[in-house]
Design an enzyme around this catalytic site. Structure first.
Site, PDB file in Angstrom:
ATOM      1  N   ILE A 386       0.861  -1.188   0.000  1.00 13.84           N
ATOM      2  CA  ILE A 386       0.000   0.000   0.000  1.00 13.84           C
ATOM      3  C   ILE A 386       0.900   1.243   0.000  1.00 13.84           C
ATOM      4  O   ILE A 386       1.763   1.400   0.869  1.00 13.84           O
ATOM      5  CB  ILE A 386      -0.931   0.012   1.226  1.00 13.84           C
ATOM      6  CG1 ILE A 386      -1.821  -1.243   1.223  1.00 13.84           C
ATOM      7  CG2 ILE A 386      -1.770   1.278   1.251  1.00 13.84           C
ATOM      8  CD1 ILE A 386      -2.717  -1.362   2.427  1.00 13.84           C
ATOM      9  N   ASN A 393      -1.579   6.273   8.230  1.00 10.57           N
ATOM     10  CA  ASN A 393      -1.767   6.051   9.668  1.00 10.57           C
ATOM     11  C   ASN A 393      -1.522   7.336  10.463  1.00 10.57           C
ATOM     12  O   ASN A 393      -2.265   7.662  11.406  1.00 10.57           O
ATOM     13  CB  ASN A 393      -0.812   4.965  10.150  1.00 10.57           C
ATOM     14  CG  ASN A 393      -1.437   3.581  10.056  1.00 10.57           C
ATOM     15  OD1 ASN A 393      -2.647   3.445   9.987  1.00 10.57           O
ATOM     16  ND2 ASN A 393      -0.601   2.551  10.034  1.00 10.57           N
ATOM     17  N   HIS A 398      -4.484   4.979  13.640  1.00 10.77           N
ATOM     18  CA  HIS A 398      -4.344   3.545  13.457  1.00 10.77           C
ATOM     19  C   HIS A 398      -5.668   2.806  13.305  1.00 10.77           C
ATOM     20  O   HIS A 398      -5.737   1.822  12.546  1.00 10.77           O
ATOM     21  CB  HIS A 398      -3.543   2.951  14.627  1.00 10.77           C
ATOM     22  CG  HIS A 398      -2.084   3.295  14.552  1.00 10.77           C
ATOM     23  ND1 HIS A 398      -1.204   2.675  13.704  1.00 10.77           N
ATOM     24  CD2 HIS A 398      -1.353   4.242  15.233  1.00 10.77           C
ATOM     25  CE1 HIS A 398       0.001   3.189  13.846  1.00 10.77           C
ATOM     26  NE2 HIS A 398      -0.052   4.139  14.768  1.00 10.77           N
ATOM     27  N   GLU A 429       1.838  -3.513   5.839  1.00  7.08           N
ATOM     28  CA  GLU A 429       0.931  -3.097   4.781  1.00  7.08           C
ATOM     29  C   GLU A 429       1.181  -3.861   3.487  1.00  7.08           C
ATOM     30  O   GLU A 429       0.710  -3.456   2.425  1.00  7.08           O
ATOM     31  CB  GLU A 429       1.072  -1.580   4.526  1.00  7.08           C
ATOM     32  CG  GLU A 429       2.410  -1.156   3.906  1.00  7.08           C
ATOM     33  CD  GLU A 429       3.483  -0.870   4.958  1.00  7.08           C
ATOM     34  OE1 GLU A 429       3.317  -1.349   6.094  1.00  7.08           O
ATOM     35  OE2 GLU A 429       4.459  -0.184   4.623  1.00  7.08           O
TER      36      GLU A 429
END
Length: 527
Positions: A386, A393, A398, A429
């Site tokens: 990602i 984040n 989160h 990720e």
């Protein structure tokens, strides 16, 4: 009746009844049709003996023919004549084929050579020996021609043959390649099997007669006698197509057989007492078979369950009371195994996204790699990252990042539809997709579908330097695994491709392969 419905008491009563009924029934049945049953049994036994002997003779004959055919085709003069025949000069080849009839050949004493024929690489007739038996056409027997034409690869270099019918009677053919490992054509050796089948009488030590299907007598042994005192035992020999070819008959002396029957009746009378003893032994065996052994098996299953092996119990044949214990134990082990399987599944599932975790991915990739080596198929791997997820984040928190990971995992599973494919969380990720039996074109389509599906979701990413919505970078690697390679090569290639995609600006697909060195950024990228 199923043994599970019997009780120990019922079995005990039944055994006592058998102890009384069996001796009486034995005395009555011994007097009924004893002579006819003995004759029928003798005929079946001797027919089987003839069958085994005939097959043994034909197997030895085939081995001798293969040896002879290989020796003939290996002769330099025949190979030289074959090459001249291919160029149009057939006379030297015919002379070479006549030579074994004049000078002899390997196993000449063991087979009755009828004809030698040579075919081209396309299996078409080229030449045949002028010597030998007449009435044999120039072409292969139909069944053998079909088998030879249908062979591929190294099978074309193997000897092949079988039993068949010619206009002049039964024949046996063997076809071997001319030229050894570099087959230039094919040599057929044709032999008369009657010469070899005559040995069946010597093997069974009884008079033998061999008749054609139309009734003509082809062979009979010197001590042949066909009288009322001799019992004919026929065996029908079939060719390779299954059609009847020859009738082999041996003749047993019935007078000797009747004397044996009388002796047998005396022995059976003496055996009456022995049968009673055997019946008692049978009772002991029944108790062991349906009581003692099942209880032992149940105890062994319980011990394995105690050690942690939650297998289902092996019930087998047992009595009603023991069957009830088996059923109760089976239900218990089934419930325990179901709970154990549930715990095992949880260890293979990513807690956040619900898809396969890294442990499951590693095991599945190793398994698919071994399968691809066995089946010689391709294996594709996608590594998906990602873009700018740390910034996502940091900006949205989160909890939002966790929700984003779950949504990406759902999108990946929706994009990969085949049952054998696996979507896993690779770490953080990063995600991975295993695509068995998939070429580069198919892997490209799936990678493009993943990017398109994420694009349709329009997941906002306000702090991304790539795009205002969530995007991914994909590294794709395809391999056709070999025994000398390792699965880590595929992962390294996919990781290198992912690095190229990220280095080239992210939000793209980069393709690599384990045998290629990583390309400069953008050299094999799909934006």
């Amino acid at each position: 009746m199923r043994t599970e419905t019997l009780s120990i008491r019922t079995l005990t009563v039944g055994v006592l009844l058998v102890l009384g009924i069996v001796p009486i029934a034995h005395t009555l049945m011994a007097k009924l049709h004893f002579r006819d049953a003995a004759l029928e049994s003798k005929v079946k036994s001797l027919s089987r003996v003839v069958e085994v002997a005939a097959r043994e003779v034909l197997n030895n004959m085939e081995a001798d023919m293969i040896e002879s055919a290989n020796a003939v085709q290996a002769r330099p003069d025949l190979r030289t004549a074959y090459r001249q025949a291919v160029e149009g000069n057939l006379e030297p080849l015919k002379e070479a084929l006549d030579d074994p009839f004049r000078k002899g050949f390997v196993s000449a004493r063991l087979i009755d050579l009828a004809k030698l024929r040579v075919y081209g690489a396309d299996h078409r007739p080229l030449a045949q020996s002028r010597l030998g038996q007449t009435g044999i056409g120039p072409d292969l027997p139909p069944f053998l021609r079909e088998r030879v034409h249908n062979r591929t690869g190294v099978d074309r270099l193997k000897a092949i043959g079988g039993l068949w019918r010619s206009p002049d009677g039964p024949r046996y053919s063997i076809v071997v390649p001319v030229g050894g490992l570099h087959a230039e054509g094919y040599l057929e050796l044709v032999a008369d099997p009657i010469y070899n089948l005559a040995r069946v009488g010597d093997m069974v030590q009884l008079p033998l007669a061999i008749d054609a299907i139309d009734g003509d007598r082809l062979f009979q042994s010197e001590r042949f006698q066909e009288t009322e005192e001799h019992l004919p035992v026929p065996y029908l020999l079939r060719d390779e197509t299954g059609a009847p070819l020859l009738r082999l008959q041996i003749f047993e002396n019935v007078a000797d057989l009747y004397a044996d029957m009388h002796n047998t009746q005396v022995v059976m009378t003496i055996g009456f007492v022995g049968l009673t003893v055997l019946t008692l032994l049978l009772a002991v065996w029944l108790l062991g078979r349906f009581v003692v052994d099942p209880v032992r098996v149940l105890a062994e299953d319980m011990e394995r369950c105690r050690r942690g092996d939650l297998c289902f119990s092996r019930e087998g044949h047992c009595l009603k009371e023991i069957s009830t214990l088996f059923k109760m134990f089976r239900e218990m082990t089934r419930e325990l195994k179901a709970r154990s399987d549930q715990l095992e599944r949880q260890t293979l599932e990513d807690a956040l996204t619900g898809i396969a975790n890294r442990r499951h991915f590693d095991a599945a990739l190793e398994s698919e790699w071994r399968r691809a080596v066995r089946n010689r198929t391709r294996l594709a791997l996608l590594l998906i990252d990602i873009d700018e997820f740390k910034a996502y984040n940091d900006t949205l928190g989160h909890p939002a990042g966790d929700a984003c990971l779950r949504q990406v995992a759902q999108t990946l599973e929706a994009s990969v539809t085949r049952a054998g494919d696996l979507v896993a969380r690779y770490g953080g990720e990063e995600f991975a997709v295993i695509l068995p039996n998939t070429d580069e074109h198919g892997a490209r389509e799936i990678a493009a579908r993943i990017r398109q599906e994420l694009k349709l979701h329009q997941i906002a990413h306000p702090s991304s330097r790539v795009a205002p919505v969530l995007t991914v970078s994909i590294g794709l690697a395809i391999a056709q695994p070999e025994q000398t390679a390792v699965v880590a090569d595929l992962v390294i290639a996919a990781d290198a491709a992912l690095y190229e995609a990220k280095a080239a600006g992210r939000n793209r697909i980069s393709i690599a392969a384990p045998h290629r060195r990583p390309q400069p950024p953008g050299s094999e990228q799909i934006a």
